[in-house]
Design a protein around this motif. Sequence first.
Motif, PDB file in Angstrom:
ATOM      1  N   PRO A 208     127.099 -13.394  75.013  1.00  0.00           N
ATOM      2  CA  PRO A 208     126.127 -14.487  75.187  1.00  0.00           C
ATOM      3  C   PRO A 208     126.265 -15.543  74.101  1.00  0.00           C
ATOM      4  O   PRO A 208     126.580 -15.231  72.946  1.00  0.00           O
ATOM      5  CB  PRO A 208     124.775 -13.768  75.082  1.00  0.00           C
TER       6      PRO A 208
ATOM      7  N   ASN B 241     119.364 -16.423  68.358  1.00  0.00           N
ATOM      8  CA  ASN B 241     118.742 -16.356  69.669  1.00  0.00           C
ATOM      9  C   ASN B 241     117.592 -17.354  69.739  1.00  0.00           C
ATOM     10  O   ASN B 241     117.019 -17.752  68.713  1.00  0.00           O
ATOM     11  CB  ASN B 241     118.207 -14.954  69.939  1.00  0.00           C
TER      12      ASN B 241
ATOM     13  N   THR C 215     117.206 -16.583  78.123  1.00  0.00           N
ATOM     14  CA  THR C 215     118.568 -17.074  78.337  1.00  0.00           C
ATOM     15  C   THR C 215     118.680 -17.638  79.748  1.00  0.00           C
ATOM     16  O   THR C 215     117.808 -17.415  80.597  1.00  0.00           O
ATOM     17  CB  THR C 215     119.615 -15.959  78.165  1.00  0.00           C
TER      18      THR C 215
ATOM     19  N   SER D 198     125.978 -15.948  79.676  1.00  0.00           N
ATOM     20  CA  SER D 198     124.586 -16.328  79.468  1.00  0.00           C
ATOM     21  C   SER D 198     124.477 -17.163  78.197  1.00  0.00           C
ATOM     22  O   SER D 198     125.284 -17.029  77.266  1.00  0.00           O
ATOM     23  CB  SER D 198     123.683 -15.103  79.381  1.00  0.00           C
TER      24      SER D 198
ATOM     25  N   ALA E 293     121.575 -18.936  75.334  1.00  0.00           N
ATOM     26  CA  ALA E 293     120.206 -18.961  74.829  1.00  0.00           C
ATOM     27  C   ALA E 293     119.489 -20.225  75.288  1.00  0.00           C
ATOM     28  O   ALA E 293     120.066 -21.312  75.280  1.00  0.00           O
ATOM     29  CB  ALA E 293     120.212 -18.875  73.311  1.00  0.00           C
TER      30      ALA E 293
END
Length: 503
Positions: free
Chosen positions: A30, A41, A47, A61, A63
């Motif tokens: 991610p 994050n 996300t 994905s 954030a």
Amino acid sequence: MPTSNSSAADAQLPVNEGHRRALEWVQTGPKKLLIGGEWVNAKSNRTFDSFDPSTEQRLTSVAEADALDVDAAVVAARKAFEAPSWSGITPHARTRALLKIAEMIDLHADELAALESLDNGMPLWYSTASAAAAGEVFRYYAGWPSKMFGTTNPTDSSAFLYTVREPMGVCGQINAWNVPLMQAAIKISTALACGNTVVMKPAEQAPLSTLRLAELILETNLPPGVLNILPGFGPSAGAAIAAHLGIDKVAFTGSTAIGKQILEASIGNLKKVTLELGGKSPNIIFPDADIEKAVQSAVKSFCSNSGQVCSAGTRVFVHESLHDEVSEHIAKIAATYKVGSPFASDTKLGPLISAKQLERVLHYIESGKEAGATLLQGGCRIGGTGHFVEPTVFSGVANTMKIAQEEIFGPVVSIIPFKDENDAVFQGNDTQYGLAAAVWTRDISRAHTVARRLKAGRVWINTYGEADPVMAFGGYKQSGIGREFGAESIDAYTQTKAVLVRF
């Protein structure tokens, strides 16, 4: 020959080194927000997914930033702006920093281009040119830090009066999805050259090349907080940037409707605003033009990046004596443009960015049919997977039709007849937009006369779409406020201070 989407054959395409490295980067996990020099994050831990528009498959994905993350990024950007490691460095040091970024882009250009094609869908030939241009943009702005002169002004002998240019401070930047790497390069390089810090939101539809660019920039040892990247959605992260009282200037690229919302949101602290918005650019072909060159250019203009270019020449004005002939020629050339995988060497058009955009373009095509325009070429979706649409040519279009007045942002062109020079100029200007225009003629007097009369921020003569960082870009009317590129862009990221000394 008809356009086609050879997705089955394209699935077996060889992967070059840049493509391989782009895929490896996507698969590392991610993607996070960049705040204060750290990848973090979102505070909400939310996300969203990024998709390949040619296959509709999930890439990774990302954030999802919101107002709380914008707050944190603004704090980091303000701290960096005030720090001696940024505000106190010489203009020559800032030049060296920008040149390092340019070199880093050059080293990773193939990877950045492949990421752009994966995430945005633009053909690799187009994204390769875009990645190369991104490096040149940083190189161009690297020359500016030592050229931002103030003035000395006449006074009597008891005083000294001078002006200096100073950075705006924390700059919020919100980008569109159609050429994300170039938009990031333009906005970041200008802001940094002028000594500002940045809080940027890339478009949620295609954030990956901007995130990778930010990683590469960090490798050049740019001080923490000078650059902050917040992928997210307009109503949350974008709106928070536009309204934030800790942001001194905001730059936005996107639709005119959203641009008006940005302008309204900025009122809270009267932040400086630049807007690069929509277009419905006239491309005027006079009878004495090099018709073959004009026609080839016209097709390339409305098909480049699948028509997802704000300055695309989507209204082609042709003298009524040549209207039918030129229309047929444009349609014939457009029919040879292959639509397919961005990574196929012979692909001219990749997919549109999303299912929503595909639906929008197809809706406009139906509108053109219903209004009575003649559909000469295309008009249909290609295949059942991926957001592909044929290059579409309408002739006999009235300038009052919806397809001639509203920005479609797809490979759709309206060919409109005109009677004489005055009619061409009147119809060309008869739109809410004023981003770009072109004139095709061998008559040098007519070329310059018409160029002067057209209400557009950029006008090309006997060419279309050529760009250079020295050439200011921005719009008249509802195509925007302010300019990117050129000396004019420095005005957007600096402010003037006058100092009077009394002896």
